[in-house]
Design a protein around this motif. Structure first.
Motif, PDB file in Angstrom:
ATOM      1  N   TYR A 159       0.855  -1.181   0.000  1.00  0.00           N
ATOM      2  CA  TYR A 159       0.000   0.000   0.000  1.00  0.00           C
ATOM      3  C   TYR A 159       0.883   1.220   0.000  1.00  0.00           C
ATOM      4  N   PHE A 160       0.579   2.147  -0.900  1.00  0.00           N
ATOM      5  CA  PHE A 160       1.497   3.246  -1.189  1.00  0.00           C
ATOM      6  C   PHE A 160       0.736   4.567  -1.147  1.00  0.00           C
ATOM      7  N   SER A 180      -1.691  -2.343  -3.990  1.00  0.00           N
ATOM      8  CA  SER A 180      -0.920  -3.133  -4.953  1.00  0.00           C
ATOM      9  C   SER A 180      -1.793  -3.940  -5.916  1.00  0.00           C
ATOM     10  N   ILE A 181      -3.092  -4.004  -5.647  1.00  0.00           N
ATOM     11  CA  ILE A 181      -3.957  -4.729  -6.576  1.00  0.00           C
ATOM     12  C   ILE A 181      -4.345  -3.859  -7.766  1.00  0.00           C
ATOM     13  N   LYS A 182      -3.966  -2.577  -7.694  1.00  0.00           N
ATOM     14  CA  LYS A 182      -4.253  -1.668  -8.792  1.00  0.00           C
ATOM     15  C   LYS A 182      -2.956  -1.201  -9.419  1.00  0.00           C
ATOM     16  N   ASP A 183      -3.048  -0.642 -10.623  1.00  0.00           N
ATOM     17  CA  ASP A 183      -1.860  -0.030 -11.209  1.00  0.00           C
ATOM     18  C   ASP A 183      -2.047   1.464 -11.461  1.00  0.00           C
ATOM     19  N   LYS A 184      -3.234   1.968 -11.153  1.00  0.00           N
ATOM     20  CA  LYS A 184      -3.499   3.391 -11.370  1.00  0.00           C
ATOM     21  C   LYS A 184      -4.627   3.837 -10.457  1.00  0.00           C
ATOM     22  N   ASN A 185      -4.477   5.061  -9.928  1.00  0.00           N
ATOM     23  CA  ASN A 185      -5.554   5.658  -9.153  1.00  0.00           C
ATOM     24  C   ASN A 185      -5.563   7.153  -9.424  1.00  0.00           C
ATOM     25  N   ASP A 211      -7.338  11.096  -8.785  1.00  0.00           N
ATOM     26  CA  ASP A 211      -8.143  11.974  -7.945  1.00  0.00           C
ATOM     27  C   ASP A 211      -7.936  13.397  -8.449  1.00  0.00           C
ATOM     28  N   GLY A 212      -8.845  13.816  -9.300  1.00  0.00           N
ATOM     29  CA  GLY A 212      -8.734  15.162  -9.854  1.00  0.00           C
ATOM     30  C   GLY A 212      -7.480  15.312 -10.702  1.00  0.00           C
ATOM     31  N   ARG A 213      -6.655  16.278 -10.348  1.00  0.00           N
ATOM     32  CA  ARG A 213      -5.424  16.531 -11.125  1.00  0.00           C
ATOM     33  C   ARG A 213      -4.302  15.546 -10.796  1.00  0.00           C
ATOM     34  N   PHE A 214      -4.516  14.716  -9.796  1.00  0.00           N
ATOM     35  CA  PHE A 214      -3.464  13.818  -9.308  1.00  0.00           C
ATOM     36  C   PHE A 214      -3.748  12.377  -9.731  1.00  0.00           C
ATOM     37  N   THR A 215      -2.720  11.733 -10.284  1.00  0.00           N
ATOM     38  CA  THR A 215      -2.807  10.323 -10.650  1.00  0.00           C
ATOM     39  C   THR A 215      -1.559   9.623 -10.153  1.00  0.00           C
ATOM     40  N   VAL A 216      -1.752   8.492  -9.501  1.00  0.00           N
ATOM     41  CA  VAL A 216      -0.614   7.693  -9.070  1.00  0.00           C
ATOM     42  C   VAL A 216      -0.587   6.418  -9.892  1.00  0.00           C
ATOM     43  N   PHE A 217       0.601   6.063 -10.365  1.00  0.00           N
ATOM     44  CA  PHE A 217       0.818   4.848 -11.144  1.00  0.00           C
ATOM     45  C   PHE A 217       1.733   3.922 -10.364  1.00  0.00           C
ATOM     46  N   ALA A 245       8.584  -3.461 -11.508  1.00  0.00           N
ATOM     47  CA  ALA A 245       9.751  -2.581 -11.432  1.00  0.00           C
ATOM     48  C   ALA A 245       9.918  -1.979 -10.050  1.00  0.00           C
ATOM     49  N   LYS A 246       8.975  -2.244  -9.153  1.00  0.00           N
ATOM     50  CA  LYS A 246       8.979  -1.649  -7.805  1.00  0.00           C
ATOM     51  C   LYS A 246       9.100  -0.133  -7.906  1.00  0.00           C
ATOM     52  N   HIS A 247       8.198   0.438  -8.647  1.00  0.00           N
ATOM     53  CA  HIS A 247       8.262   1.861  -8.960  1.00  0.00           C
ATOM     54  C   HIS A 247       6.865   2.450  -8.931  1.00  0.00           C
ATOM     55  N   LEU A 248       6.741   3.612  -8.301  1.00  0.00           N
ATOM     56  CA  LEU A 248       5.495   4.350  -8.415  1.00  0.00           C
ATOM     57  C   LEU A 248       5.775   5.795  -8.769  1.00  0.00           C
ATOM     58  N   SER A 249       4.795   6.415  -9.368  1.00  0.00           N
ATOM     59  CA  SER A 249       4.957   7.799  -9.784  1.00  0.00           C
ATOM     60  C   SER A 249       3.679   8.562  -9.514  1.00  0.00           C
TER      61      SER A 249
END
Lengths: 111, 114
Positions: A32-33, A52-57, A59-65, A70-74
């Motif tokens: 969980y990130f 971790s069950i998702k690859d994208k979330n 919320d308005g102007r903000f998106t987390v991938f 690759a053990k990487h989030l952005s």
């Protein structure tokens, strides 16, 4: 050993453009990130999270991938606004309530 | 609604002294965690308390201790202060100990040890 790394200490982006902040982690057990934003003289403010069950979330102007292999989030911010200028931390849960933070990236939005 | 509050906002101590920092969680939140943030780094986990019991401890020496009161407020104590204890001390609250609950942070107490 740094379990969570934000390799860019600073980032400068023009107003209206996309800001991309990156975070790498070493332990595949993290599941969980979160992203927090911090202004000077204030505590971190929760922005957005992803399981971790998702690859994208979004919320308005903000998106987390999340790229688990690759053990990487952005964190993508679009369009970037002057009020987005702050220090951004990625954080991962280790155990029930222990957050492990990266070193932070200072984002500056230029007019 | 009031957020997490911390007192004092700033504190100056000398080496060897003791300090007590205070935190009041968001109303209805029963869990309080403490973090230390040194300049240029992300916050580091010190303690988590829930229902007055310690539920987690980070890699900090025994000079650091904490407690939680029946009203869910909390105190962090640091004995025998060292120069390296100079940092921003953050308190975070959440509703309980459910996994992956969002933690909400207070503004912090900035401690300077001379």
């Amino acid at each position: 050993d740094q379990q969570v790394k934000q390799n860019s200490p600073s980032l400068s982006v023009q107003e209206g453009r996309i800001s991309i902040l990156n975070c790498d982690y070493t332990n595949s057990m993290f599941d969980y990130f979160l992203w927090y934003k911090k202004y000077p003289a204030e505590g971190p403010t929760f922005l957005i999270s992803i399981s971790s069950i998702k690859d994208k979330n979004e919320d308005g102007r903000f998106t987390v991938f999340l790229n688990k292999s690759a053990k990487h989030l952005s964190l993508h911010i679009v369009p970037s606004q002057p009020g987005d200028s702050a220090v951004y931390f990625c954080a991962l849960y280790q155990g029930a309530q222990k957050l492990v933070f990266g070193q932070g990236t200072r984002l500056t939005i230029n007019p | 609604d009031a957020g997490v509050t911390q007192s004092p906002t700033h504190l100056i101590k000398t080496r060897g002294q003791q300090v007590t920092l205070r935190c009041s969680p968001i109303s209805g939140h029963k869990s309080v965690s403490w973090y230390q943030q040194v300049l240029g780094q992300g916050p580091q986990f010190i303690f988590q308390y829930y229902e007055k019991e310690e539920r987690g401890r980070g890699n900090f020496p025994d000079r650091f201790s904490a407690r939680q009161f029946p009203n869910y407020s909390s105190e962090l104590n640091v004995n025998a202060l060292l120069l390296g204890d100079s940092a921003l001390y953050l308190c975070a609250s959440s509703q309980g100990t459910l996994y992956q609950e969002t933690q909400y942070f207070g503004p912090g107490t900035r401690l300077l040890v001379l």
